[in-house]
Design a protein around this motif. Structure first.
Motif, short mmCIF file in Angstrom:
data_model
loop_
_atom_site.label_atom_id
_atom_site.label_comp_id
_atom_site.label_asym_id
_atom_site.label_seq_id
_atom_site.Cartn_x
_atom_site.Cartn_y
_atom_site.Cartn_z
N ALA A 173 -19.54 -39.73 19.31
CA ALA A 173 -18.82 -40.64 18.41
C ALA A 173 -17.61 -41.25 19.12
O ALA A 173 -17.18 -40.78 20.18
N ARG A 174 -17.09 -42.30 18.50
CA ARG A 174 -15.85 -42.95 18.95
C ARG A 174 -14.91 -43.07 17.75
O ARG A 174 -15.36 -43.38 16.64
N TYR A 175 -13.62 -42.85 18.00
CA TYR A 175 -12.63 -42.83 16.92
C TYR A 175 -11.64 -43.97 17.12
O TYR A 175 -10.89 -44.00 18.11
N ASP A 176 -11.66 -44.92 16.19
CA ASP A 176 -10.67 -45.99 16.17
C ASP A 176 -9.51 -45.50 15.31
O ASP A 176 -9.55 -45.59 14.07
N ASP A 177 -8.49 -44.94 15.98
CA ASP A 177 -7.41 -44.33 15.21
C ASP A 177 -6.53 -45.36 14.51
O ASP A 177 -5.88 -45.05 13.51
N GLU A 178 -6.51 -46.59 15.00
CA GLU A 178 -5.71 -47.62 14.33
C GLU A 178 -6.37 -48.03 13.01
O GLU A 178 -5.69 -48.21 12.00
N ALA A 179 -7.71 -48.15 13.03
CA ALA A 179 -8.42 -48.52 11.80
C ALA A 179 -8.75 -47.31 10.95
O ALA A 179 -9.11 -47.45 9.77
N GLY A 180 -8.63 -46.10 11.53
CA GLY A 180 -8.97 -44.89 10.81
C GLY A 180 -10.46 -44.78 10.55
O GLY A 180 -10.88 -44.33 9.48
N VAL A 181 -11.28 -45.16 11.56
CA VAL A 181 -12.73 -45.18 11.41
C VAL A 181 -13.38 -44.42 12.56
O VAL A 181 -13.05 -44.63 13.73
N VAL A 182 -14.31 -43.52 12.23
CA VAL A 182 -15.12 -42.82 13.22
C VAL A 182 -16.52 -43.39 13.17
O VAL A 182 -17.13 -43.47 12.11
N THR A 183 -17.03 -43.82 14.33
CA THR A 183 -18.39 -44.34 14.41
C THR A 183 -19.27 -43.32 15.11
O THR A 183 -19.05 -43.02 16.29
N ARG A 184 -20.24 -42.78 14.38
CA ARG A 184 -21.20 -41.85 14.97
C ARG A 184 -22.39 -42.67 15.49
O ARG A 184 -23.10 -43.29 14.71
N HIS A 185 -22.60 -42.63 16.78
CA HIS A 185 -23.60 -43.50 17.40
C HIS A 185 -24.98 -42.85 17.40
O HIS A 185 -25.12 -41.66 17.69
N GLY A 186 -25.98 -43.66 17.12
CA GLY A 186 -27.35 -43.18 17.14
C GLY A 186 -27.91 -43.06 18.53
O GLY A 186 -28.77 -42.21 18.80
N SER A 187 -27.45 -43.92 19.44
CA SER A 187 -27.89 -43.86 20.84
C SER A 187 -26.84 -43.15 21.68
O SER A 187 -25.64 -43.22 21.38
N VAL A 188 -27.31 -42.48 22.72
CA VAL A 188 -26.39 -41.79 23.63
C VAL A 188 -26.17 -42.66 24.85
O VAL A 188 -27.04 -42.81 25.71
N HIS A 189 -25.01 -43.29 24.90
CA HIS A 189 -24.60 -44.06 26.07
C HIS A 189 -23.66 -43.15 26.86
O HIS A 189 -22.47 -43.05 26.54
N LEU A 190 -24.21 -42.49 27.84
CA LEU A 190 -23.49 -41.38 28.49
C LEU A 190 -22.66 -41.86 29.67
O LEU A 190 -23.18 -42.39 30.66
N GLY A 191 -21.34 -41.67 29.57
CA GLY A 191 -20.46 -41.96 30.69
C GLY A 191 -20.54 -40.86 31.72
O GLY A 191 -20.63 -39.68 31.39
N MET A 192 -20.52 -41.25 32.99
CA MET A 192 -20.68 -40.30 34.09
C MET A 192 -19.48 -40.45 35.03
O MET A 192 -19.39 -41.40 35.80
N ALA A 193 -18.54 -39.53 34.92
CA ALA A 193 -17.33 -39.60 35.75
C ALA A 193 -17.71 -39.54 37.22
O ALA A 193 -18.38 -38.61 37.66
#
Length: 438
Positions: free
Chosen positions: A281-301
């Motif tokens: 998920a991603r959290y937009d703390d300014e809008a107060g909205v959590v988006t739970r994503h159906g697809s896994v877009h995986l970041g790789m450090a």
């Protein structure tokens, strides 16, 4: 002779300014059309600026590290074109005269930007940045020849030679040099010709301006730690069966890519995520909205010479382990060579960070904001473990064990959720045949 202002063009959607990370010209230089002028960094990528005209550089908009607004003057070039000859492209603004120092330069400011370069990595990997090469150390001067009349035992002579001490410079109360005399010389003597073996030498202080990628990493990490209440959960996983399966797959892979631990771990993560949507998920703390994503877009450090970058594996849940291995290799190479595209460095919904061969017992990675979790596998070690045999008795066996860390945003993910997610992930890693089951 006319002067023309080359304005910084719009180099990305939603970009209002860019940072000067390198100048390739100086005032007074002659430039040709399409010659590279500067490298400008946005929140997402580094863009090369090329000259649309030939001429002489008469003014530059600031120094490396300064911010320049989109549409602001970047370079003033004096051309040989006569007024009205049509040699200048319409996108350039013609000016008759610019006094030195008239170019506006935006003051540098640190903003909380969306963390696109991840993490450790976000994470521990942020402390592994390469340091400047140390200055060449001076070699210890060779010892002067010892005068023949100095009396000392062979052992004392050998020790003095190892330390680079001229026995002629060592004082003694007796008729010969002893070890105690060498000790006193080392403690109180002038040290003529002496350098302790393997001693470090002081080197000059260095002042390094924090610009470009390093500045972006610093801003993103500070914003993440400042805004997100992190907590980290660590569990131990027995990967003996997983490593055995990986070896078998590699032995029979044919033309397919060689598997590391990473694609297998990603496959396990993708199988675990549907039951724990709060992790991906991603959290937009300014809008107060959590988006739970159906697809896994995986970041790789990924560690690069320029700093930590986070290329993104799109739709990781739709790829098998060999496809994941191929994409991991492609993205890592693009990041390290600076060829990763802007869209390949943004949009991740969950990040994984690993120190590779450096391993470590446990890590507490920093979340790649605005994501809510980051996973950090640690090194695999072999240790004896107690287990039950087929008869129900105890036995000791060799096992390959790995600690797995997960850092979570406590505003979105509860400790129970994080622990339950890792336990479910552990089931796939310890029973790896489930990775290939529908």
């Amino acid at each position: 002779m006319r002067r023309f202002v080359f304005k910084l063009p719009d180099i990305g959607e939603g970009i209002s300014e860019a940072e000067i990370v390198a100048w390739h010209v100086a005032v007074g230089d002659r430039v040709e059309e399409d010659q590279q002028l500067a490298d400008m960094m946005t929140d997402k990528a580094t863009v090369e600026m090329e000259s649309p005209v030939a001429g002489t550089v008469v003014e530059l908009a600031g120094e490396v590290g300064d911010q320049v607004s989109i549409g602001a003057a970047l370079v003033v070039i004096e051309t040989d074109a006569d007024e009205g000859d049509g040699a200048i492209e319409p996108s350039l603004e013609t000016i008759d005269d610019i006094a030195p120092g008239d170019l506006p330069v935006e003051e540098t400011r640190a903003e909380e930007v969306e963390a696109q370069f991840e993490a450790e990595t976000p994470g521990v990997e942020a402390v592994l940045e390469p340091f400047p090469s140390p200055a060449k150390q001076e070699e210890a001067p060779a010892p002067s020849p010892t005068r023949a009349h100095v009396l000392a035992s062979p052992a004392v002579r050998a020790r003095a030679a190892d330390l680079g001490i001229d026995l002629a410079s060592v004082k003694s109360d007796g008729d010969r040099i002893r070890h105690a005399d060498l000790d006193a010389y080392l403690r109180y003597g002038t040290g003529q010709g002496y350098h302790a073996p393997h001693a470090s030498h002081a080197r000059a202080d260095e002042t390094i301006k924090v610009i470009g990628m390093r500045r972006r990493i610093a801003e993103n990490m500070a914003a993440s730690k400042r805004a997100i209440p992190h907590f980290t959960y660590v569990d131990e996983i027995d990967v003996t069966a997983l490593e055995e399966m990986r070896a078998d797959l590699n032995a029979n892979r044919g033309a397919r890519p060689k598997l590391t631990m990473l694609p297998l771990l990603i496959a396990a993560i993708c199988k675990t995520i549907p039951a724990f949507p709060m992790i991906n998920a991603r959290y937009d703390d300014e809008a107060g909205v959590v988006t739970r994503h159906g697809s896994v877009h995986l970041g790789m450090a990924t560690q690069t010479d320029a700093g930590l970058m986070v290329p993104v594996i799109r739709d990781a849940q739709d790829r098998n382990v060999w496809q994941l291995a191929t994409e991991i290799g492609r993205l890592a190479e693009a990041a390290r060579t600076g060829k990763a595209k802007s869209e390949e460095l943004s949009g991740s919904t969950l990040t994984i960070t690993s120190l590779g061969p450096l391993g470590g017992i446990a890590t507490t990675p920093v979340i790649n904001r605005p994501e809510v979790a980051i996973i950090g596998p640690n090194k695999i070690v072999e240790r004896p473990v107690f287990a039950k045999n087929n008869q129900g008795g105890d036995e000791i066996r060799r096992a390959k064990l790995m600690n797995l860390s997960i850092s979570c945003d406590h505003r979105v993910v509860d400790g129970w959720d994080a622990a339950s997610f890792v336990q479910a992930l552990k089931k796939y890693l310890e029973t790896p045949v489930l990775l290939f089951a529908d």
